[in-house]
Design a protein around this motif. Structure first.
Motif, short mmCIF file in Angstrom:
data_model
loop_
_atom_site.label_atom_id
_atom_site.label_comp_id
_atom_site.label_asym_id
_atom_site.label_seq_id
_atom_site.Cartn_x
_atom_site.Cartn_y
_atom_site.Cartn_z
N TRP A 95 5.99 -79.61 3.29
CA TRP A 95 6.30 -78.33 2.66
C TRP A 95 5.22 -77.32 3.04
N LYS A 96 5.31 -76.87 4.29
CA LYS A 96 4.28 -75.95 4.81
C LYS A 96 4.86 -75.16 5.98
N GLU A 97 4.29 -74.01 6.23
CA GLU A 97 4.60 -73.24 7.43
C GLU A 97 3.27 -72.94 8.11
N MET A 98 3.31 -72.69 9.42
CA MET A 98 2.01 -72.55 10.09
C MET A 98 2.04 -71.64 11.31
N LEU A 99 0.87 -71.18 11.66
CA LEU A 99 0.66 -70.39 12.87
C LEU A 99 -0.43 -71.11 13.68
N ASN A 100 -0.12 -71.44 14.92
CA ASN A 100 -1.09 -72.13 15.78
C ASN A 100 -1.49 -71.22 16.94
N TRP A 101 -2.75 -71.28 17.32
CA TRP A 101 -3.18 -70.51 18.49
C TRP A 101 -4.43 -71.14 19.10
N ALA A 102 -4.71 -70.72 20.33
CA ALA A 102 -5.90 -71.19 21.05
C ALA A 102 -6.33 -70.07 21.98
N THR A 103 -7.56 -70.13 22.44
CA THR A 103 -8.00 -69.11 23.38
C THR A 103 -7.36 -69.39 24.74
N PRO A 104 -6.71 -68.38 25.34
CA PRO A 104 -6.07 -68.63 26.64
C PRO A 104 -7.09 -68.94 27.73
N ILE A 105 -6.68 -69.75 28.71
CA ILE A 105 -7.53 -69.91 29.89
C ILE A 105 -6.78 -69.32 31.09
N ALA A 106 -7.49 -69.09 32.19
CA ALA A 106 -6.88 -68.42 33.35
C ALA A 106 -5.66 -69.20 33.83
N SER A 107 -4.62 -68.47 34.26
CA SER A 107 -3.37 -69.16 34.64
C SER A 107 -3.58 -70.07 35.85
N GLY A 108 -4.57 -69.74 36.69
CA GLY A 108 -4.80 -70.59 37.87
C GLY A 108 -5.73 -71.76 37.61
N HIS A 109 -6.25 -71.86 36.41
CA HIS A 109 -7.19 -72.94 36.09
C HIS A 109 -6.50 -74.29 36.29
N PRO A 110 -7.18 -75.25 36.95
CA PRO A 110 -6.52 -76.54 37.21
C PRO A 110 -6.02 -77.23 35.94
N LEU A 111 -6.70 -77.02 34.81
CA LEU A 111 -6.22 -77.64 33.58
C LEU A 111 -4.85 -77.07 33.20
N LYS A 112 -4.69 -75.77 33.37
CA LYS A 112 -3.41 -75.15 33.00
C LYS A 112 -2.33 -75.50 34.03
N ARG A 113 -2.74 -75.58 35.31
CA ARG A 113 -1.74 -75.94 36.34
C ARG A 113 -1.28 -77.38 36.16
N ASN A 114 -2.20 -78.27 35.83
CA ASN A 114 -1.85 -79.70 35.72
C ASN A 114 -1.26 -80.08 34.36
N TYR A 115 -1.61 -79.33 33.33
CA TYR A 115 -1.15 -79.68 31.97
C TYR A 115 -0.57 -78.45 31.27
N ILE A 126 -4.47 -58.29 14.83
CA ILE A 126 -4.77 -59.69 14.47
C ILE A 126 -5.28 -60.50 15.67
N THR A 127 -4.83 -60.14 16.87
CA THR A 127 -5.12 -60.97 18.05
C THR A 127 -6.63 -61.13 18.27
N GLU A 128 -7.32 -60.01 18.26
CA GLU A 128 -8.76 -60.06 18.54
C GLU A 128 -9.48 -60.92 17.50
N VAL A 129 -9.07 -60.79 16.25
CA VAL A 129 -9.73 -61.54 15.17
C VAL A 129 -9.43 -63.05 15.32
N LEU A 130 -8.17 -63.36 15.63
CA LEU A 130 -7.81 -64.78 15.76
C LEU A 130 -8.59 -65.44 16.90
N TYR A 131 -8.72 -64.75 18.02
CA TYR A 131 -9.45 -65.36 19.14
C TYR A 131 -10.95 -65.49 18.83
N ARG A 132 -11.48 -64.48 18.14
CA ARG A 132 -12.91 -64.55 17.77
C ARG A 132 -13.14 -65.70 16.80
N PHE A 133 -12.24 -65.83 15.84
CA PHE A 133 -12.33 -66.92 14.87
C PHE A 133 -12.26 -68.27 15.61
#
Ligand SMILES: O=C(O)CCC(=O)C(=O)O
Ligand SMILES: [Fe+2]
Length: 330
Positions: A96-116, A133-140
């Protein structure tokens, strides 16, 4: 098992004498027999206040407005996920919950992003419904992620590894921040309708999949930890951050540090809602999670085989009902 969740001082580990440093390592090692520990921190209060204020603004929007921030195809790894979707692996009753998930983006060419790509979805944040909200969420996110990296240094020392053992492992890892709103339990019957089955709670018992999780603040009690087969309330000291251990750390430490089992339930008679923000610290997906040699001894022989962090995460996402094309519980 030691049954006390201790309160430690991360800053004394970083800035104190050799004896103070050892005392922190010792306190963390003892407390983590429960899978939980409380620590002091240096996250600015106004960052927490601002982030929680904007998140409340988001969750108070209409369901349609919140859906603007949904991210189909991300399996709940970014954006908004509605009520009664995530389901603990141990349960068939969605939380019984709702949620918002986020993470700091990494470069689109980064091998981690290309492979996963599944671990690094393009971020969806509710800027359109809550401007600014975006700037605050990423800083947090970055501030708490750094706190977790620093806390892992205490754990590294505690298991006999070099203190920087986890630094590389978590650099650019798919660490995820999650804001959760748990509505009042009294609203559940309306949401479920006549066919609704009893047994839903805010979050059913589970262990987190990742290395460690940080819980900087919640607006009401509810989090409980399983210690020696009993549920005890996790109540940090004022201004303390809760840290709990996940299944990946249990595997890496050959069970020396067990994962912390926990659940979130409304206290009897509590009629309000609850907000909390938690952050799951993840190793890079290509990390091979095999028990470290310092935790394998003749008395404690190697208990776990190796698996990559990406595969371990995939399996759990299915179990907790977040894989959109294969929901276990509808
Ligand atoms: O809300 C909380 O205090 C804990 C949330 C939690 O355990 C989770 O999302 O994994
Ligand atoms: Fe959890």
């Amino acid at each position: 098992m030691s049954d006390e969740i201790l309160d430690v001082d991360l800053l004394a580990f970083e800035q104190g004498s050799g004896a103070q440093r050892r005392a922190v390592v010792d306190g963390v090692t003892r407390s983590l027999a429960t899978g939980f520990v409380y620590t002091s921190h240096d996250v600015p209060d106004d960052l927490l206040d601002t982030a929680y204020g904007l998140l409340r603004e988001f969750f108070e929007k209409t369901p349609d407005e919140k859906q603007i921030a949904a991210a189909p195809g991300s399996n709940g790894q970014t954006g908004y996920t509605g009520l009664l979707v995530e389901t603990a692996a141990s349960s068939d009753k969605p939380d019984w919950k709702e949620m918002l998930n986020w993470a700091t983006p990494i470069a689109s060419g980064h091998p981690l992003k290309r492979n996963y790509p599944g671990s690094y979805p393009d971020q969806v944040v509710p800027e359109a419904v809550v401007p600014g909200i975006t700037e605050v969420l990423y800083r947090f996110h970055d501030t708490i992620a750094d706190l977790q990296r620093r806390f892992l240094r205490v754990i590294a020392e505690g298991i006999g590894c070099h203190e920087t053992f986890f630094d590389d492992m978590v650099k650019d890892g798919p660490t995820l921040t999650r804001a959760i709103r748990y509505p009042a339990m009294s609203e559940l019957d309306v949401a479920l309708g006549a066919d609704g089955e009893p047994g839903h709670v805010w979050a059913a018992a589970h262990a987190d999949i990742n290395l460690i999780t940080a819980l900087p603040r919640s607006t009401a009690p509810g989090l409980q930890v399983q210690v020696n087969d009993e549920w005890v309330d996790a109540i940090p000291p004022d201004d303390g951050v809760i840290i709990n251990t996940g299944l990946m750390l249990e595997r890496l430490t050959n069970g020396t540090i067990p994962s912390g089992w926990h659940r979130v339930v409304a206290a009897p008679g509590y009629e309000g809602e609850r907000y909390s923000v938690v952050q799951f610290c993840h190793p890079r997906p290509w990390t091979v999670l095999a028990p470290v040699p310092t935790c394998c001894t003749p008395e404690s022989p190697q208990r776990y085989s190796a698996i990559t962090a990406a595969d371990a995460l995939d399996e759990v996402l299915y179990e907790i009902n977040l894989v959109e094309a294969a929901r276990r519980v509808q």
